[in-house]
Motif scaffolding. Sequence first.
Motif, PDB file in Angstrom:
ATOM      1  N   UNK A   1     -21.078 -27.354 -29.283  1.00 37.84           N
ATOM      2  CA  UNK A   1     -19.805 -27.044 -28.982  1.00 37.84           C
ATOM      3  C   UNK A   1     -19.158 -28.568 -28.408  1.00 37.84           C
ATOM      4  N   UNK A   2     -18.254 -29.273 -29.076  1.00 39.53           N
ATOM      5  CA  UNK A   2     -17.477 -30.351 -28.484  1.00 39.53           C
ATOM      6  C   UNK A   2     -16.351 -29.650 -27.292  1.00 39.53           C
ATOM      7  N   UNK A   3     -16.560 -30.524 -26.219  1.00 42.95           N
ATOM      8  CA  UNK A   3     -15.742 -30.287 -25.286  1.00 42.95           C
ATOM      9  C   UNK A   3     -14.748 -31.255 -24.744  1.00 42.95           C
ATOM     10  N   UNK A   4     -13.468 -31.212 -24.714  1.00 40.33           N
ATOM     11  CA  UNK A   4     -12.603 -32.088 -23.867  1.00 40.33           C
ATOM     12  C   UNK A   4     -11.842 -31.390 -23.298  1.00 40.33           C
ATOM     13  N   UNK A   5     -11.783 -31.660 -21.820  1.00 37.12           N
ATOM     14  CA  UNK A   5     -10.948 -31.082 -20.587  1.00 37.12           C
ATOM     15  C   UNK A   5     -11.043 -29.727 -21.020  1.00 37.12           C
ATOM     16  N   UNK A   6     -12.175 -29.172 -21.000  1.00 44.24           N
ATOM     17  CA  UNK A   6     -12.212 -27.599 -20.919  1.00 44.24           C
ATOM     18  C   UNK A   6     -12.682 -27.103 -19.864  1.00 44.24           C
ATOM     19  N   UNK A   7     -12.264 -27.566 -18.643  1.00 47.46           N
ATOM     20  CA  UNK A   7     -12.968 -27.106 -17.310  1.00 47.46           C
ATOM     21  C   UNK A   7     -12.120 -25.383 -17.058  1.00 47.46           C
ATOM     22  N   UNK A   8     -11.144 -25.339 -17.689  1.00 45.11           N
ATOM     23  CA  UNK A   8     -10.771 -23.774 -17.607  1.00 45.11           C
ATOM     24  C   UNK A   8     -11.294 -22.862 -18.485  1.00 45.11           C
ATOM     25  N   UNK A   9     -11.795 -23.346 -19.584  1.00 40.15           N
ATOM     26  CA  UNK A   9     -12.274 -22.444 -20.639  1.00 40.15           C
ATOM     27  C   UNK A   9     -13.755 -22.422 -20.616  1.00 40.15           C
TER      28      UNK A   9
ATOM     29  N   UNK B   1     -17.045 -42.399 -23.779  1.00 35.14           N
ATOM     30  CA  UNK B   1     -15.673 -42.473 -23.729  1.00 35.14           C
ATOM     31  C   UNK B   1     -15.096 -41.521 -24.779  1.00 35.14           C
ATOM     32  N   UNK B   2     -13.917 -41.418 -24.731  1.00 36.06           N
ATOM     33  CA  UNK B   2     -13.342 -40.087 -25.535  1.00 36.06           C
ATOM     34  C   UNK B   2     -13.246 -40.858 -26.936  1.00 36.06           C
ATOM     35  N   UNK B   3     -13.905 -40.166 -27.986  1.00 41.28           N
ATOM     36  CA  UNK B   3     -14.029 -40.596 -29.343  1.00 41.28           C
ATOM     37  C   UNK B   3     -13.334 -39.697 -30.064  1.00 41.28           C
ATOM     38  N   UNK B   4     -12.963 -38.541 -29.824  1.00 41.69           N
ATOM     39  CA  UNK B   4     -12.322 -37.496 -30.595  1.00 41.69           C
ATOM     40  C   UNK B   4     -13.143 -36.291 -31.181  1.00 41.69           C
ATOM     41  N   UNK B   5     -12.644 -35.468 -31.748  1.00 42.54           N
ATOM     42  CA  UNK B   5     -13.221 -33.999 -31.862  1.00 42.54           C
ATOM     43  C   UNK B   5     -14.520 -34.395 -32.771  1.00 42.54           C
TER      44      UNK B   5
ATOM     45  N   UNK C   1     -16.702 -35.091 -24.517  1.00 44.16           N
ATOM     46  CA  UNK C   1     -16.016 -36.170 -25.230  1.00 44.16           C
ATOM     47  C   UNK C   1     -15.056 -36.931 -24.176  1.00 44.16           C
ATOM     48  N   UNK C   2     -15.676 -37.157 -23.420  1.00 47.80           N
ATOM     49  CA  UNK C   2     -14.691 -38.283 -22.262  1.00 47.80           C
ATOM     50  C   UNK C   2     -13.864 -37.481 -21.774  1.00 47.80           C
ATOM     51  N   UNK C   3     -14.227 -36.287 -21.245  1.00 46.17           N
ATOM     52  CA  UNK C   3     -13.322 -35.517 -20.418  1.00 46.17           C
ATOM     53  C   UNK C   3     -12.849 -36.195 -19.155  1.00 46.17           C
ATOM     54  N   UNK C   4     -11.492 -35.831 -18.831  1.00 48.44           N
ATOM     55  CA  UNK C   4     -10.861 -36.288 -17.393  1.00 48.44           C
ATOM     56  C   UNK C   4     -10.857 -35.285 -16.302  1.00 48.44           C
ATOM     57  N   UNK C   5     -11.455 -34.218 -16.495  1.00 46.82           N
ATOM     58  CA  UNK C   5     -11.431 -33.195 -15.415  1.00 46.82           C
ATOM     59  C   UNK C   5     -12.930 -32.866 -15.082  1.00 46.82           C
TER      60      UNK C   5
END
Length: 316
Positions: free
Chosen positions: A10-18, A78-82, A50-54
């Motif tokens: 499961x790739x995750x980027x800024x998914x703190x709410x999900x 760092x963020x590299x993309x999905x 993936x380098x989330x900011x949250x």
Amino acid sequence: MDTPSLAIVVPCYNEEEMLPTSLPALLAVLNQLQALNKISPESKLYLIDDGSQDNTWEQIEQACEEYRGQVVGLKLSRNRGHQYALLAGLENCCEDITVSIDADLQDDPSNIEKMVDEYHQGSDVVYGVRAARDTDTFFKRATAEGYYSLMRRMGVDLVFNHADFRLMSRRALDAMLEYRESQLFLRGIVREVGFPSSTVEYNRQIRIAGESKYPLRKMLSLAWSGISSFSTAPLRAITVLGIVASGLSMLMIVWVLSVRLFGDSAIPGWASILTPLLFIGSVQLLSLGVIGEYLAKLYNEIKQRPRYHISEKRGE
């Protein structure tokens, strides 16, 4: 056949709410499949930050502690993309079969059981295919379907209405990881593997928390990666354009010389300037497509820069 182990990636980027919703839902799928003896107790859930900011990574760390041995967390530097985050998870899992799914759970995880059943029936790759696009806007539906049609016209083998929700066996995954593409388009690479495959249709769900991580800009970038990585049609179009332009330039040269030799209206120096200019332009246009196609192939062969870096790993 021995009971296979399963990795859900499961790739995750800024998914703190999900994550508070998706984590228990995916663990429930693992536990259910284990209870049915369709997968082994060694199966795991891989969460790639993936380098989330949250606070996504903090939640992944907590899950690794709470479900030690069942949840593995990877953090990219760092963020590299999905696509790169997904690749990181696929390269770092060692289970017999893998299922990739997005953290928003719009790809219904209850269909993972159907995918595992298809694997037991002999499929090395099982594609999750959307049965309909009723939840999409008209613009997204039209552009998505138009893109798949365009790719097929260019000779690219894609599964219609399939994104990155899929199951892969270990041998299919190992074969896919041999590809060293500099521009990742995994749904195209998987089709190149060539092992027995099947499809599972599902209805896409509505995101219940957080925001989409694929705005129009990223969608266009992914679309161009697919076109440029799997089709030479754009370069061939440039070559054809160069041939046409060269032909027109040669006709212009004939016209310029005829005006100079057989007319008296030519300005002194006009023909001597315009003739070599048109000739050089025609040669440049003609060679642009041929040289561009060669350099593109050479570039993809020799470019081996690191695609991502992992800064932390938890749960193992």
